[in-house]
Design a protein around this motif. Structure first.
Motif, PDB file in Angstrom:
ATOM      1  N   VAL A 182     -62.215  47.859  -0.509  1.00 51.61           N
ATOM      2  CA  VAL A 182     -61.496  47.744  -1.783  1.00 51.61           C
ATOM      3  C   VAL A 182     -60.351  48.761  -1.836  1.00 51.61           C
ATOM      4  O   VAL A 182     -59.300  48.494  -2.434  1.00 51.61           O
ATOM      5  CB  VAL A 182     -62.463  47.967  -2.966  1.00 51.61           C
ATOM      6  N   GLU A 186     -56.530  47.959  -2.593  1.00 52.89           N
ATOM      7  CA  GLU A 186     -55.817  48.552  -3.722  1.00 52.89           C
ATOM      8  C   GLU A 186     -54.482  49.150  -3.271  1.00 52.89           C
ATOM      9  O   GLU A 186     -53.474  49.047  -3.973  1.00 52.89           O
ATOM     10  CB  GLU A 186     -56.667  49.638  -4.386  1.00 52.89           C
ATOM     11  N   ILE A 289     -61.283  40.660   1.292  1.00 49.36           N
ATOM     12  CA  ILE A 289     -60.814  41.605   0.270  1.00 49.36           C
ATOM     13  C   ILE A 289     -59.471  42.201   0.676  1.00 49.36           C
ATOM     14  O   ILE A 289     -58.558  42.339  -0.137  1.00 49.36           O
ATOM     15  CB  ILE A 289     -61.863  42.705   0.040  1.00 49.36           C
TER      16      ILE A 289
END
Length: 333
Positions: A182, A186, A289
């Motif tokens: 993640v 980001e 992701i």
């Protein structure tokens, strides 16, 4: 010039914040948990307290509280001149009342931070991949009761083998990587946000609302980092000795583990098949992701570019109509 300085400062501020938070968590991940042992009435110590460097040089470590800039509980090497390695024990001079490090979740080093394990040790069922010798055929022991936290040197000493890998630790490792993915996702999104904001900053007055929203999103992402990092616990038995991003260590360890598991899976071993399946799922979701983060970053940049282009066209058409209205009308000759 002000726009370039502001955008550059904002990105540097975010990166410094990330580096600080990440380095703190890495230090916690790399701090081994240890158990201790002491000498008996004859000043003798168990051979399991020896820590071998390159399987040739023995080391004996004690616990010592750090001072000044070296705060925390640290491993200190016991002078080699004060102990003698015997066939079944270690004869220690001046070892009365001293706590010697016996087992650890990862290798310890002189002066390095350690965390002493207190209280009763619990056991959990685990599947163990065992190599009796360096290049021997592996053995997969299923549903073994293993003391927690997993300490490879404790298991190798107990079973008198070369290497022992915990399958719980392998699946936990890739599960942790899934959560960690993640963070780069980001970052990809942040780059797109930063590039879009860089264009918007050409006219800060007109775009102050969108710029404010972008700054808020960047701060929210920075604020989410401690939560993500806190949620991740990397199994220490699979981590490198010093540098957490040592790629060579991971390729060496996991090539041996996966090679053995694939052999067992080919023989329809359910444990090996389950572990490999969980690892593949974790890797697949992690890549998804990362791709989503990169796509979001590219999308937000090009959407802003397209929005600005449409706005320019609309402004141009409006200006054209305004000029037509002001063209003077000439009467008939």
């Amino acid at each position: 010039m002000k726009r370039i300085s502001f955008c550059t400062f904002a990105l540097i501020f975010w990166l410094i914040g990330f580096s600080t938070l990440f380095s703190i968590r890495v230090e916690q991940w790399m701090t081994p948990v240890v158990t201790t042992n002491g000498t008996n009435q004859l000043d003798e110590l168990s051979l399991s307290c020896l820590h071998w460097e390159d399987e040739m040089i023995p080391h004996l470590f004690t616990l010592q509280e750090g001072t000044d800039w070296s705060l925390g509980t640290r491993a200190r090497e016991y002078p080699a001149s004060q102990y003698t390695i015997l066939p079944e024990t270690i004869s220690v001079l001046g070892g009365y009342g001293v706590s010697f490090i016996q087992y650890s979740t990862k290798e310890v080093e002189d002066g390095g931070l350690v965390e002493k394990r207190f209280g009763k040790t619990e056991t959990l069922p685990d599947d163990l991949l065992i190599f009796e010798e360096e290049n021997s055929d592996p053995v997969l022991l299923e549903n073994e009761e293993v003391e927690q936290p997993f300490m490879e040197n404790r298991e190798t000493n107990k079973r008198e083998v070369k290497r022992v890998f915990s399958m719980n630790e392998v699946t936990d490792f890739f599960g942790a990587l899934l959560t960690l993915s993640v963070i780069p996702a980001e970052f990809f999104f942040l780059l797109g946000l930063w590039a879009a904001s860089f264009r918007l900053a050409k006219a800060p007055g007109k775009n102050r609302i969108i710029l404010g929203v972008n700054i808020l999103l960047a701060l929210l992402m920075l604020g989410s980092l401690p939560l993500i990092l806190h949620a991740v616990t990397l199994p220490q038995s699979l981590l490198p000795h010093e540098v957490i991003v040592e790629i060579g260590h991971y390729t060496g360890e996991f090539s041996g583990i996966f090679g053995a598991l694939e052999r067992f899976a080919a023989e329809e071993n359910q444990v090996a098949g389950r572990v490999l399946s969980q690892v593949h799922i974790s890797i697949g979701i992690s890549l998804g992701i990362l791709a989503a983060g990169a796509a979001a970053g590219v999308g937000i940049f090009f959407s802003e570019t397209a929005r600005k282009s449409r706005k320019s066209e609309k402004t141009g058409k409006t200006a054209g109509k305004s000029k037509q209205k002001h063209i003077p009308r000439h009467g008939r000759a």
